[in-house]
Design a protein around this motif. Structure first.
Motif, mmCIF file in Angstrom:
data_model
loop_
_atom_site.group_PDB
_atom_site.id
_atom_site.type_symbol
_atom_site.label_atom_id
_atom_site.label_comp_id
_atom_site.label_asym_id
_atom_site.label_seq_id
_atom_site.Cartn_x
_atom_site.Cartn_y
_atom_site.Cartn_z
ATOM 1 N N ILE A 9 -2.368 13.303 -15.740
ATOM 2 C CA ILE A 9 -3.451 13.603 -16.883
ATOM 3 C C ILE A 9 -4.485 12.979 -17.061
ATOM 4 C CG2 ILE A 9 -3.751 14.261 -19.267
ATOM 5 C CD1 ILE A 9 -0.908 14.649 -19.922
ATOM 6 N N LEU A 10 -4.117 11.599 -16.930
ATOM 7 C CA LEU A 10 -5.651 10.782 -16.407
ATOM 8 C C LEU A 10 -6.265 10.803 -15.456
ATOM 9 C CD1 LEU A 10 -4.894 7.771 -18.718
ATOM 10 C CD2 LEU A 10 -6.250 9.694 -19.399
ATOM 11 N N ASP A 11 -5.498 11.014 -14.308
ATOM 12 C CA ASP A 11 -5.538 10.646 -13.002
ATOM 13 C C ASP A 11 -6.547 10.226 -12.550
ATOM 14 O OD1 ASP A 11 -4.293 11.714 -10.518
ATOM 15 O OD2 ASP A 11 -5.803 13.351 -10.367
ATOM 16 N N LEU A 12 -7.080 8.707 -12.934
ATOM 17 C CA LEU A 12 -7.688 8.437 -12.123
ATOM 18 C C LEU A 12 -7.935 7.678 -10.678
ATOM 19 C CD1 LEU A 12 -8.336 6.580 -15.591
ATOM 20 C CD2 LEU A 12 -9.704 8.196 -14.997
ATOM 21 N N ALA A 13 -7.005 7.568 -10.298
ATOM 22 C CA ALA A 13 -7.214 6.590 -9.407
ATOM 23 C C ALA A 13 -6.344 7.615 -7.998
ATOM 24 C CB ALA A 13 -5.685 5.923 -9.324
ATOM 25 N N ARG A 14 -7.161 7.779 -7.294
ATOM 26 C CA ARG A 14 -7.480 9.190 -6.101
ATOM 27 C C ARG A 14 -8.025 8.016 -5.097
ATOM 28 N NH1 ARG A 14 -9.094 15.331 -8.756
ATOM 29 N NH2 ARG A 14 -7.574 15.089 -10.455
ATOM 30 N N PRO A 15 -7.461 6.911 -4.324
ATOM 31 C CA PRO A 15 -7.880 6.272 -3.706
ATOM 32 C C PRO A 15 -8.254 6.747 -1.950
ATOM 33 C CG PRO A 15 -5.941 5.396 -3.868
ATOM 34 C CD PRO A 15 -6.509 6.395 -4.788
ATOM 35 N N PRO A 16 -9.219 6.817 -1.263
ATOM 36 C CA PRO A 16 -9.881 6.545 0.092
ATOM 37 C C PRO A 16 -8.122 6.565 0.430
ATOM 38 C CG PRO A 16 -10.995 5.161 -0.413
ATOM 39 C CD PRO A 16 -10.240 5.437 -1.842
ATOM 40 N N ILE A 17 -7.986 7.721 2.005
ATOM 41 C CA ILE A 17 -6.979 7.034 2.786
ATOM 42 C C ILE A 17 -7.830 6.669 3.657
ATOM 43 C CG2 ILE A 17 -5.815 8.489 4.637
ATOM 44 C CD1 ILE A 17 -5.468 10.769 2.567
ATOM 45 N N THR A 93 -19.653 11.657 10.251
ATOM 46 C CA THR A 93 -19.489 11.576 8.895
ATOM 47 C C THR A 93 -18.957 13.379 8.683
ATOM 48 O OG1 THR A 93 -20.314 10.125 7.801
ATOM 49 C CG2 THR A 93 -19.512 12.114 6.312
ATOM 50 N N MET A 94 -18.217 13.831 8.062
ATOM 51 C CA MET A 94 -18.323 15.143 7.826
ATOM 52 C C MET A 94 -17.805 15.796 6.321
ATOM 53 S SD MET A 94 -15.166 16.106 10.194
ATOM 54 C CE MET A 94 -15.080 18.098 9.577
ATOM 55 N N THR A 95 -18.104 16.813 6.497
ATOM 56 C CA THR A 95 -17.158 17.511 4.851
ATOM 57 C C THR A 95 -15.489 17.638 5.133
ATOM 58 O OG1 THR A 95 -17.623 19.755 5.337
ATOM 59 C CG2 THR A 95 -19.455 18.434 4.022
ATOM 60 N N TRP A 96 -15.396 17.933 4.573
ATOM 61 C CA TRP A 96 -13.885 18.035 5.120
ATOM 62 C C TRP A 96 -13.240 19.358 4.154
ATOM 63 C CZ3 TRP A 96 -10.679 17.910 9.371
ATOM 64 C CH2 TRP A 96 -9.370 17.711 9.467
ATOM 65 N N VAL A 105 -14.774 13.300 5.444
ATOM 66 C CA VAL A 105 -13.916 12.355 6.234
ATOM 67 C C VAL A 105 -15.337 11.590 7.440
ATOM 68 C CG1 VAL A 105 -12.238 12.032 8.987
ATOM 69 C CG2 VAL A 105 -12.372 13.621 6.654
ATOM 70 N N GLU A 106 -14.876 10.054 7.358
ATOM 71 C CA GLU A 106 -16.354 9.101 8.069
ATOM 72 C C GLU A 106 -15.183 8.108 8.414
ATOM 73 O OE1 GLU A 106 -19.356 5.983 7.584
ATOM 74 O OE2 GLU A 106 -18.113 6.154 5.667
ATOM 75 N N LEU A 107 -15.626 8.535 10.171
ATOM 76 C CA LEU A 107 -15.426 8.000 11.791
ATOM 77 C C LEU A 107 -16.027 6.975 11.420
ATOM 78 C CD1 LEU A 107 -14.069 11.214 12.893
ATOM 79 C CD2 LEU A 107 -12.476 9.687 12.975
ATOM 80 N N ARG A 108 -15.889 5.940 11.935
ATOM 81 C CA ARG A 108 -16.488 4.816 12.352
ATOM 82 C C ARG A 108 -16.127 4.339 13.730
ATOM 83 N NH1 ARG A 108 -20.569 5.813 11.580
ATOM 84 N NH2 ARG A 108 -21.981 5.475 10.937
ATOM 85 N N GLY A 115 -14.035 -5.001 25.010
ATOM 86 C CA GLY A 115 -14.719 -4.776 25.229
ATOM 87 C C GLY A 115 -13.906 -3.401 24.926
ATOM 88 N N GLY A 116 -13.016 -3.722 23.914
ATOM 89 C CA GLY A 116 -12.210 -2.001 23.209
ATOM 90 C C GLY A 116 -13.056 -2.075 22.189
ATOM 91 N N THR A 117 -12.501 -1.054 21.347
ATOM 92 C CA THR A 117 -13.090 -0.224 20.516
ATOM 93 C C THR A 117 -12.039 0.187 19.912
ATOM 94 O OG1 THR A 117 -14.573 1.327 21.681
ATOM 95 C CG2 THR A 117 -14.309 1.690 19.776
ATOM 96 N N ARG A 118 -12.603 -0.255 18.366
ATOM 97 C CA ARG A 118 -11.295 -0.196 17.188
ATOM 98 C C ARG A 118 -11.750 1.448 16.093
ATOM 99 N NH1 ARG A 118 -12.556 -4.035 13.561
ATOM 100 N NH2 ARG A 118 -14.149 -3.050 12.508
ATOM 101 N N VAL A 119 -11.441 2.263 16.079
ATOM 102 C CA VAL A 119 -11.827 3.768 15.024
ATOM 103 C C VAL A 119 -11.256 3.452 13.833
ATOM 104 C CG1 VAL A 119 -11.710 6.081 15.532
ATOM 105 C CG2 VAL A 119 -11.155 4.539 17.319
ATOM 106 N N ASP A 120 -11.784 3.540 13.009
ATOM 107 C CA ASP A 120 -12.131 3.745 11.547
ATOM 108 C C ASP A 120 -12.141 4.489 10.657
ATOM 109 O OD1 ASP A 120 -11.684 0.626 10.911
ATOM 110 O OD2 ASP A 120 -14.087 0.074 11.454
ATOM 111 N N LEU A 121 -10.675 5.091 9.572
ATOM 112 C CA LEU A 121 -11.431 6.659 9.496
ATOM 113 C C LEU A 121 -11.302 6.291 7.359
ATOM 114 C CD1 LEU A 121 -9.878 10.007 10.783
ATOM 115 C CD2 LEU A 121 -9.038 8.580 8.219
ATOM 116 N N GLU A 122 -11.999 7.007 6.937
ATOM 117 C CA GLU A 122 -11.853 6.749 5.768
ATOM 118 C C GLU A 122 -12.562 8.905 5.264
ATOM 119 O OE1 GLU A 122 -14.869 6.118 2.432
ATOM 120 O OE2 GLU A 122 -13.333 4.268 3.518
ATOM 121 N N HIS A 123 -10.976 9.114 4.815
ATOM 122 C CA HIS A 123 -10.883 10.442 3.848
ATOM 123 C C HIS A 123 -11.270 10.154 2.524
ATOM 124 C CE1 HIS A 123 -9.377 14.876 4.247
ATOM 125 N NE2 HIS A 123 -10.034 14.757 3.484
ATOM 126 N N ARG A 124 -12.270 10.498 2.293
ATOM 127 C CA ARG A 124 -12.568 10.234 0.856
ATOM 128 C C ARG A 124 -12.938 11.937 -0.221
ATOM 129 N NH1 ARG A 124 -16.812 6.970 3.290
ATOM 130 N NH2 ARG A 124 -18.712 8.639 4.009
#
Length: 169
Positions: A9-17, A93-96, A105-108, A115-124
């Motif tokens: 009912i309160l549903d305050l915690a909806r953290p990003p993925i 960053t895009m709407t989903w 959804v944001e991708l960094r 020489g590699g790459t880290r890909v960070d995704l956040e769905h909020r």
């Protein structure tokens, strides 16, 4: 009186993925594989609107306001979202729109020292969704509330990392 648990009912915690993956490829190439070969590596079954049998292609209109769209064999087009930020090869960053009420959804793409790459995704943006939308089945059963998006993004990011490895010169 509602019979739902008070937490819902309160549903305050909806953290990003959040998900990250590291690949042994330069940032520019990693970004290009993500954008230019999306339909080749993205697991269209079950993570699309039409499934691989209906989809002829997936396009990315690379500009703010552009869309990511799946194009079906019958000529119809179905948008996954609209680009809110476009900064190749650093990210996007895009709407989903697949969630009903759009989330983001944001991708960094982060260049690593070796020489590699880290890909960070956040769905909020889960706070925008109703309880029904949070519970609704998506590509996987359970919706956000049941962990389907956590499992889904893990699968998608794994498929992407595999595609970058296969794209190695």
């Amino acid at each position: 009186m509602s019979t739902e648990p008070i937490a819902e009912i309160l549903d305050l915690a909806r953290p990003p993925i959040r998900r990250s993956t590291e690949v042994a490829a330069a940032r520019e190439r990693t970004f290009r594989v993500f954008v230019d070969r999306l339909a080749e590596w993205w697991p269209l079954d079950p993570f699309s609107l039409g499934g691989s049998g209906r989809i002829a292609s997936v396009s990315v209109d690379g500009r703010v306001g552009g869309t990511i769209t799946e194009h079906w064999h019958d000529g119809s087009a179905h948008d996954w979202g609209t680009l809110l930020a476009w900064d190749p090869p650093a990210g996007l960053t895009m709407t989903w729109n697949v969630t009903g009420t759009p989330t983001e959804v944001e991708l960094r793409f982060v260049e690593l020292a070796e020489g590699g790459t880290r890909v960070d995704l956040e769905h909020r943006g889960w706070e925008r969704l109703s309880l029904e939308e949070l519970r609704a089945a998506c590509a996987l059963p359970g919706g956000y509330s049941g962990g389907a998006f956590e499992r889904g993004w893990a699968t998608i990011m794994g498929a992407f990392a595999d595609a970058v490895r296969e794209d190695a010169p």
